[in-house]
Write a protein that holds these residues in place. Structure first.
Motif, PDB file in Angstrom:
ATOM      1  N   LEU A  28      -1.011  15.393  48.744  1.00 18.23           N
ATOM      2  CA  LEU A  28      -1.306  15.179  50.162  1.00 18.23           C
ATOM      3  C   LEU A  28      -1.120  13.732  50.580  1.00 18.23           C
ATOM      4  O   LEU A  28      -0.871  13.443  51.743  1.00 18.23           O
ATOM      5  N   ALA A  29      -1.269  12.820  49.637  1.00 17.89           N
ATOM      6  CA  ALA A  29      -1.243  11.394  49.971  1.00 17.89           C
ATOM      7  C   ALA A  29       0.169  10.916  50.279  1.00 17.89           C
ATOM      8  O   ALA A  29       1.151  11.403  49.723  1.00 17.89           O
ATOM      9  N   THR A  30       0.246   9.949  51.186  1.00 18.71           N
ATOM     10  CA  THR A  30       1.509   9.263  51.454  1.00 18.71           C
ATOM     11  C   THR A  30       1.840   8.411  50.241  1.00 18.71           C
ATOM     12  O   THR A  30       0.974   7.767  49.664  1.00 18.71           O
ATOM     13  N   SER A  78      12.917  11.487  43.290  1.00 20.68           N
ATOM     14  CA  SER A  78      11.839  11.082  42.378  1.00 20.68           C
ATOM     15  C   SER A  78      10.803  10.323  43.187  1.00 20.68           C
ATOM     16  O   SER A  78      11.107   9.298  43.802  1.00 20.68           O
ATOM     17  N   ILE A  79       9.570  10.846  43.174  1.00 17.28           N
ATOM     18  CA  ILE A  79       8.510  10.335  44.027  1.00 17.28           C
ATOM     19  C   ILE A  79       7.329   9.896  43.169  1.00 17.28           C
ATOM     20  O   ILE A  79       6.906  10.630  42.259  1.00 17.28           O
ATOM     21  N   THR A  80       6.784   8.728  43.460  1.00 20.34           N
ATOM     22  CA  THR A  80       5.593   8.252  42.757  1.00 20.34           C
ATOM     23  C   THR A  80       4.428   9.169  43.106  1.00 20.34           C
ATOM     24  O   THR A  80       4.208   9.479  44.285  1.00 20.34           O
ATOM     25  N   SER A  81       3.688   9.631  42.090  1.00 21.06           N
ATOM     26  CA  SER A  81       2.593  10.563  42.317  1.00 21.06           C
ATOM     27  C   SER A  81       1.582  10.446  41.185  1.00 21.06           C
ATOM     28  O   SER A  81       1.786   9.697  40.232  1.00 21.06           O
ATOM     29  N   GLY A 115       0.131  15.746  37.535  1.00 20.16           N
ATOM     30  CA  GLY A 115      -0.529  17.017  37.827  1.00 20.16           C
ATOM     31  C   GLY A 115      -0.462  17.424  39.293  1.00 20.16           C
ATOM     32  O   GLY A 115      -0.684  18.591  39.616  1.00 20.16           O
ATOM     33  N   ASN A 116      -0.182  16.495  40.208  1.00 19.86           N
ATOM     34  CA  ASN A 116      -0.034  16.869  41.615  1.00 19.86           C
ATOM     35  C   ASN A 116       1.164  17.803  41.773  1.00 19.86           C
ATOM     36  O   ASN A 116       2.137  17.702  41.028  1.00 19.86           O
ATOM     37  N   THR A 117       1.088  18.682  42.765  1.00 19.62           N
ATOM     38  CA  THR A 117       2.138  19.683  42.943  1.00 19.62           C
ATOM     39  C   THR A 117       2.636  19.739  44.376  1.00 19.62           C
ATOM     40  O   THR A 117       1.942  19.340  45.314  1.00 19.62           O
ATOM     41  N   VAL A 118       3.865  20.242  44.534  1.00 21.01           N
ATOM     42  CA  VAL A 118       4.386  20.703  45.819  1.00 21.01           C
ATOM     43  C   VAL A 118       4.853  22.133  45.595  1.00 21.01           C
ATOM     44  O   VAL A 118       5.249  22.504  44.488  1.00 21.01           O
ATOM     45  N   LYS A 119       4.802  22.917  46.632  1.00 18.19           N
ATOM     46  CA  LYS A 119       5.185  24.324  46.544  1.00 18.19           C
ATOM     47  C   LYS A 119       6.435  24.582  47.375  1.00 18.19           C
ATOM     48  O   LYS A 119       6.693  23.889  48.369  1.00 18.19           O
ATOM     49  N   GLU A 120       7.186  25.588  46.979  1.00 11.47           N
ATOM     50  CA  GLU A 120       8.372  25.991  47.734  1.00 11.47           C
ATOM     51  C   GLU A 120       7.989  26.226  49.189  1.00 11.47           C
ATOM     52  O   GLU A 120       7.003  26.895  49.489  1.00 11.47           O
ATOM     53  N   GLY A 121       8.755  25.630  50.114  1.00 16.78           N
ATOM     54  CA  GLY A 121       8.497  25.782  51.541  1.00 16.78           C
ATOM     55  C   GLY A 121       7.700  24.644  52.146  1.00 16.78           C
ATOM     56  O   GLY A 121       7.634  24.528  53.366  1.00 16.78           O
ATOM     57  N   ASP A 122       7.055  23.798  51.308  1.00 14.93           N
ATOM     58  CA  ASP A 122       6.338  22.635  51.839  1.00 14.93           C
ATOM     59  C   ASP A 122       7.327  21.685  52.512  1.00 14.93           C
ATOM     60  O   ASP A 122       8.508  21.674  52.194  1.00 14.93           O
ATOM     61  N   TYR A 123       6.819  20.883  53.437  1.00 12.16           N
ATOM     62  CA  TYR A 123       7.640  19.882  54.122  1.00 12.16           C
ATOM     63  C   TYR A 123       7.210  18.483  53.696  1.00 12.16           C
ATOM     64  O   TYR A 123       6.038  18.249  53.376  1.00 12.16           O
ATOM     65  N   LEU A 124       8.149  17.545  53.722  1.00 10.16           N
ATOM     66  CA  LEU A 124       7.865  16.142  53.487  1.00 10.16           C
ATOM     67  C   LEU A 124       8.871  15.335  54.280  1.00 10.16           C
ATOM     68  O   LEU A 124       9.946  15.828  54.621  1.00 10.16           O
ATOM     69  N   SER A 125       8.496  14.109  54.611  1.00 11.34           N
ATOM     70  CA  SER A 125       9.468  13.243  55.276  1.00 11.34           C
ATOM     71  C   SER A 125       9.675  12.001  54.426  1.00 11.34           C
ATOM     72  O   SER A 125       8.734  11.498  53.814  1.00 11.34           O
ATOM     73  N   ILE A 126      10.916  11.576  54.361  1.00 11.73           N
ATOM     74  CA  ILE A 126      11.279  10.362  53.647  1.00 11.73           C
ATOM     75  C   ILE A 126      11.918   9.427  54.660  1.00 11.73           C
ATOM     76  O   ILE A 126      12.951   9.752  55.241  1.00 11.73           O
ATOM     77  N   ASP A 127      11.261   8.316  54.883  1.00  9.64           N
ATOM     78  CA  ASP A 127      11.779   7.286  55.776  1.00  9.64           C
ATOM     79  C   ASP A 127      12.252   7.864  57.116  1.00  9.64           C
ATOM     80  O   ASP A 127      13.320   7.536  57.621  1.00  9.64           O
ATOM     81  N   GLY A 128      11.460   8.808  57.659  1.00  6.74           N
ATOM     82  CA  GLY A 128      11.746   9.358  58.978  1.00  6.74           C
ATOM     83  C   GLY A 128      12.623  10.597  59.020  1.00  6.74           C
ATOM     84  O   GLY A 128      12.881  11.113  60.097  1.00  6.74           O
ATOM     85  N   LEU A 129      13.085  11.106  57.872  1.00  9.63           N
ATOM     86  CA  LEU A 129      13.874  12.349  57.843  1.00  9.63           C
ATOM     87  C   LEU A 129      13.047  13.455  57.208  1.00  9.63           C
ATOM     88  O   LEU A 129      12.337  13.225  56.226  1.00  9.63           O
ATOM     89  N   LEU A 130      13.133  14.668  57.749  1.00  8.28           N
ATOM     90  CA  LEU A 130      12.339  15.798  57.286  1.00  8.28           C
ATOM     91  C   LEU A 130      13.099  16.609  56.243  1.00  8.28           C
ATOM     92  O   LEU A 130      14.298  16.880  56.409  1.00  8.28           O
ATOM     93  N   PHE A 131      12.388  17.011  55.184  1.00 10.66           N
ATOM     94  CA  PHE A 131      12.955  17.833  54.119  1.00 10.66           C
ATOM     95  C   PHE A 131      12.027  18.997  53.841  1.00 10.66           C
ATOM     96  O   PHE A 131      10.813  18.881  53.980  1.00 10.66           O
ATOM     97  N   GLN A 132      12.624  20.134  53.404  1.00 12.01           N
ATOM     98  CA  GLN A 132      11.827  21.282  52.978  1.00 12.01           C
ATOM     99  C   GLN A 132      12.035  21.486  51.484  1.00 12.01           C
ATOM    100  O   GLN A 132      13.173  21.471  50.993  1.00 12.01           O
ATOM    101  N   VAL A 133      10.932  21.671  50.769  1.00 17.13           N
ATOM    102  CA  VAL A 133      10.961  21.813  49.313  1.00 17.13           C
ATOM    103  C   VAL A 133      11.592  23.146  48.931  1.00 17.13           C
ATOM    104  O   VAL A 133      11.243  24.191  49.472  1.00 17.13           O
ATOM    105  N   VAL A 189       7.220   8.201  51.699  1.00 12.04           N
ATOM    106  CA  VAL A 189       7.265   9.659  51.634  1.00 12.04           C
ATOM    107  C   VAL A 189       5.929  10.188  52.159  1.00 12.04           C
ATOM    108  O   VAL A 189       4.870   9.834  51.640  1.00 12.04           O
ATOM    109  N   ILE A 190       5.980  11.029  53.196  1.00 11.21           N
ATOM    110  CA  ILE A 190       4.776  11.570  53.829  1.00 11.21           C
ATOM    111  C   ILE A 190       4.726  13.080  53.609  1.00 11.21           C
ATOM    112  O   ILE A 190       5.698  13.784  53.872  1.00 11.21           O
ATOM    113  N   PHE A 191       3.577  13.574  53.131  1.00  9.55           N
ATOM    114  CA  PHE A 191       3.377  15.005  52.893  1.00  9.55           C
ATOM    115  C   PHE A 191       2.448  15.639  53.920  1.00  9.55           C
ATOM    116  O   PHE A 191       2.569  16.809  54.219  1.00  9.55           O
TER     117      PHE A 191
END
Length: 191
Positions: A90-92, A107-110, A113-131, A160-162
């Protein structure tokens, strides 16, 4: 050109967030095959219906739509019905290494044990991505594969924002505000 935050009074009653891929397709000159070229310019399209519950809300909605000035201004928005990831990340944070234009794996600093799931969204430097698939952080690195590709290169340390990953949208169609007996409905198309 100004960028506005989405007004809290204008929560969409329905919305559609759709990835638009730009492809060039054609038949081969010398054979029967077809050729498809990915122009690597994935864009997100947002259609939102804002149900207005009172006359006070109507003014806020009209002001919001008109402030976009037909696409001259932008608005920051996120997926209103799924603002947080299903995974535990959840953390930026930041990219742990640089990524090239066209990349689908980041590759994201985390925290291990932290996870992301298929379909989650994140933004990298202002662009949106779907996992694209579930991922778990190992040795403080979360390796995420996305459905869409990077439209530009990112340097190591890019944000990177989750949680409520917002990107800028621009009005692409005429925004309509329809008045019905006892209510108002606004449909706004953004990209």
């Amino acid at each position: 050109m100004a960028n506005y935050a989405w007004p809290s009074q204008c929560v969409p009653s329905t919305m559609q967030l759709q990835l638009s891929n730009y492809m060039l397709q054609g038949s081969s000159m010398y054979g029967r095959g077809e050729q498809t070229h990915d122009l690597m310019n994935d864009r997100w399209m947002l259609t939102a219906n804002i149900a207005i519950k009172s006359g006070d809300d109507a003014g806020v909605t009209e002001s919001f739509v008109n402030s976009l000035r037909g696409g001259a201004n932008t608005v920051s928005a996120y997926h209103f019905h799924r603002p947080r990831p299903n995974g535990t990340q959840l953390a930026t944070t930041a990219l742990s290494s640089a990524s090239a234009q066209g990349a689908k794996t980041f590759s994201i600093t985390s925290v291990t044990g932290n996870t992301v799931k298929e379909g989650d969204y994140l933004s990298i430097d202002g662009l949106l991505f779907q996992v694209d698939s579930d991922a778990t952080a190992v040795a403080n690195i979360l390796t995420v594969t996305t459905i869409n590709r990077a439209r530009r290169a990112f340097s190591s340390g890019a944000v990177v924002i989750f949680n409520q990953p917002s990107i800028r949208f621009r009005l692409t169609d005429l925004a309509t505000i329809s008045w019905q007996a006892g209510s108002v409905l606004s449909e706004t198309n953004l990209s």
